[in-house]
Enzyme design. Structure first.
Site, short mmCIF file in Angstrom:
data_model
loop_
_atom_site.label_atom_id
_atom_site.label_comp_id
_atom_site.label_asym_id
_atom_site.label_seq_id
_atom_site.Cartn_x
_atom_site.Cartn_y
_atom_site.Cartn_z
N GLY A 121 17.60 -14.99 7.41
CA GLY A 121 16.80 -13.86 7.88
C GLY A 121 16.80 -12.70 6.91
O GLY A 121 16.76 -11.54 7.32
N ILE A 156 13.25 -12.83 1.70
CA ILE A 156 12.35 -13.96 1.46
C ILE A 156 12.03 -14.69 2.76
O ILE A 156 10.86 -15.00 3.04
CB ILE A 156 12.98 -14.93 0.44
CG1 ILE A 156 13.14 -14.26 -0.91
CG2 ILE A 156 12.12 -16.20 0.29
CD1 ILE A 156 13.88 -15.09 -1.94
N VAL A 171 24.15 -22.87 10.61
CA VAL A 171 23.51 -24.18 10.49
C VAL A 171 24.58 -25.21 10.11
O VAL A 171 25.32 -25.03 9.14
CB VAL A 171 22.39 -24.16 9.45
CG1 VAL A 171 21.83 -25.56 9.24
CG2 VAL A 171 21.29 -23.21 9.87
N ARG A 189 19.19 -16.24 -3.52
CA ARG A 189 18.91 -16.70 -4.86
C ARG A 189 20.21 -16.79 -5.65
O ARG A 189 21.17 -16.05 -5.40
CB ARG A 189 17.97 -15.72 -5.58
CG ARG A 189 16.68 -15.42 -4.85
CD ARG A 189 15.69 -16.54 -4.96
NE ARG A 189 15.29 -16.81 -6.34
CZ ARG A 189 14.49 -17.82 -6.68
NH1 ARG A 189 14.04 -18.65 -5.76
NH2 ARG A 189 14.16 -18.01 -7.95
N ASP A 193 17.57 -11.29 -13.07
CA ASP A 193 18.39 -11.96 -12.06
C ASP A 193 19.61 -12.66 -12.63
O ASP A 193 20.62 -12.82 -11.95
CB ASP A 193 17.55 -12.99 -11.30
CG ASP A 193 16.61 -12.36 -10.29
OD1 ASP A 193 16.53 -11.11 -10.27
OD2 ASP A 193 15.97 -13.09 -9.52
N ALA A 232 12.45 -7.84 -9.28
CA ALA A 232 11.57 -7.93 -10.45
C ALA A 232 11.48 -6.60 -11.17
O ALA A 232 11.51 -6.54 -12.41
CB ALA A 232 10.18 -8.40 -10.02
N HIS A 282 -2.66 15.94 1.91
CA HIS A 282 -2.90 15.86 3.36
C HIS A 282 -4.32 15.40 3.62
O HIS A 282 -5.26 15.90 3.01
CB HIS A 282 -2.67 17.23 4.00
CG HIS A 282 -3.02 17.24 5.46
ND1 HIS A 282 -2.15 16.77 6.42
CD2 HIS A 282 -4.14 17.64 6.11
CE1 HIS A 282 -2.71 16.89 7.61
NE2 HIS A 282 -3.92 17.42 7.45
#
Length: 454
Positions: free
Chosen positions: A180, A183, A236, A266, A305, A313, A438
């Protein structure tokens, strides 16, 4: 690689590498001008499938038609054509090498004796290139956990990473999303909008990772209203042929689905192209760097990364600039206290700086101003349903903004203003003196500056 007289560098390129090559190309030596750069990429490739029907992406009530090859290809050909064109305009030669480029030697020179001195060698497309400095920008890959059934599911196509999820030819009726975070939520939100029954399974007690707890709860409430289901505090345990089995409160339950999206994070790529031959220090799978993106090896840099410091990025773009500036002898360094992050769903969530809890943990006497987005007239005019919120964290001692967390459309556009205020340590008085357009959603910043009691 960038050969600049007595300075040279190679760049293994994703976002950070492209930016590094782009920035370095214009620089040339006064004695031996040679303004060329070779961006070597192990990932620039595309897949094209011929179809007549266009695909459509819904974004803020606007419908964009996209050709099939751009929607389902791994990398849009037109996008890479534009990138290549921009690089070549700056005398950057782009070599598309697939996954066959590899490092040949680790002979990193500690002194520069001219362009002909031996340096790091890279083989690409059967040719060997030599540079005095190396910029590694190998990026990251989807993390695949050792959950029973994952490898078999990936092999059969039942389990997808984010890449396969963007290349589906048919919409699954039921989608289970493992993770969650950013991504997982962005893709789950998209598939939910286009009619897929979506269930998100998350181990933590809240969604969207480190974002503000209250915003996380409001975001989840909005998703649930749109039909998305959540299984929080759920681990899981395996993936079967027809669904995902998870454990919660000591009991096993199962989500039946037609596809599984694996989106639990990642992993930095620090083991490709022979990078391991450089004997770099790698911590928790990431190449260790300093504030100038230098590794422990002389004249070797790692950006994006692959160094694990800020896996975004836009952070990679800045790291590429810092690395090149350092190579060129310009004083520059990475600063991480004001890097914005955005969750691109509806509503958007944009954050920069610290939450109140993080600020207090850092010893800051912090106070938070929370305002409904209804304080901004344009927001009211353009939105129906649940009202977004904005939270601004101030340092009471120094009267400065240290964090901003917003759930609102357009938040990704004006969060930059908050980042500048944090980066430049602007006082509340200075923020109040800024004239905001505004009507605009950004006026919420002004409202917060006048509402805070310091």
């Amino acid at each position: 690689w960038i050969d600049d007289g007595d300075k040279a560098c190679k760049s293994f390129s994703h976002n950070g590498g492209q930016q590094a090559a782009h920035n370095a190309a214009p620089h040339e030596s006064a004695t031996a001008p040679y303004p060329h750069a070779h961006a070597l990429s192990d990932y620039v490739r595309s897949r094209i499938t011929n179809r007549e029907e266009p695909y459509y992406v819904l974004l803020d009530e606007v419908q964009y038609a996209i050709s099939d090859e751009e929607m389902r290809g791994e990398e849009p050909p037109r996008l890479y054509g534009v990138l290549n064109g921009l690089l070549r305009m700056r005398n950057v030669d782009v070599y598309v090498t697939g996954s066959n480029s590899k490092m040949l030697s680790t002979n990193v020179m500690t002194e520069f004796r001219g362009r002909g001195d031996e340096g790091i060698q890279v083989e690409a497309d059967g040719k060997v290139y030599t540079g005095k400095n190396l910029i590694i920008a190998t990026g990251s890959r989807a993390f695949v956990p050792p959950i029973p059934g994952v490898k078999e599911g990936l092999a059969s196509g039942f389990v997808m990473t984010n890449r396969e999820a963007l290349a589906l030819k048919e919409l699954p009726r039921r989608l289970a999303v493992i993770g969650g975070g950013v991504i997982g939520l962005e893709l789950a939100a998209y598939y939910g909008v286009v009619g897929c029954e979506t269930t998100v399974i998350e181990m933590m007690p809240k969604i969207a990772g480190p974002i503000d707890d209250e915003i996380s709860a409001l975001l989840q409430k909005g998703y649930e209203k749109d039909g998305m289901k959540f299984c929080l505090k759920s681990k899981v345990v395996r993936i079967d042929a027809d669904g995902v089995v998870y454990e919660k409160d000591g009991r096993e339950e199962k989500v039946l689905c037609d596809k599984v999206l694996l989106a639990i994070g990642r992993k930095p790529v620090a083991d490709t192209c022979g990078v391991e031959n450089l004997n770099l220090v790698v911590e928790r799978g990431a190449i260790k760097v300093d504030e100038c993106c230098r590794t422990n090896a002389v004249n070797v840099y790692a950006v994006g990364d692959c160094n694990g410091t800020s896996m975004l990025a836009h952070s990679a773009y800045r790291m590429g600039e810092v690395a090149v500036n350092t190579i060129l002898g310009k004083k520059d360094r990475m600063r991480y206290k004001a890097i914005p992050s955005v969750l691109y769903t509806n509503h958007e969530v944009a954050c920069v700086g610290m939450t109140e809890e993080q600020a207090k943990a850092a010893g800051i006497d912090a106070v938070t101003v929370k305002l409904p987005m209804a304080y901004a007239g344009r927001y009211v005019a353009e939105n129906e349903g649940p009202v977004g919120i904005a939270k601004f964290v101030f340092d009471k001692k120094y009267r400065t903004l240290v964090g901003a967390h917003v759930m609102s459309n357009y938040s990704s556009e004006f969060i930059l203003a908050c980042a500048v205020m944090i980066e430049k340590e602007m006082t509340v008085d200075a923020i109040r003196e800024i004239v905001y357009p505004h009507p605009s959603v950004s006026e919420i910043i002004r409202e917060a500056a006048f509402a805070v009691k310091l």
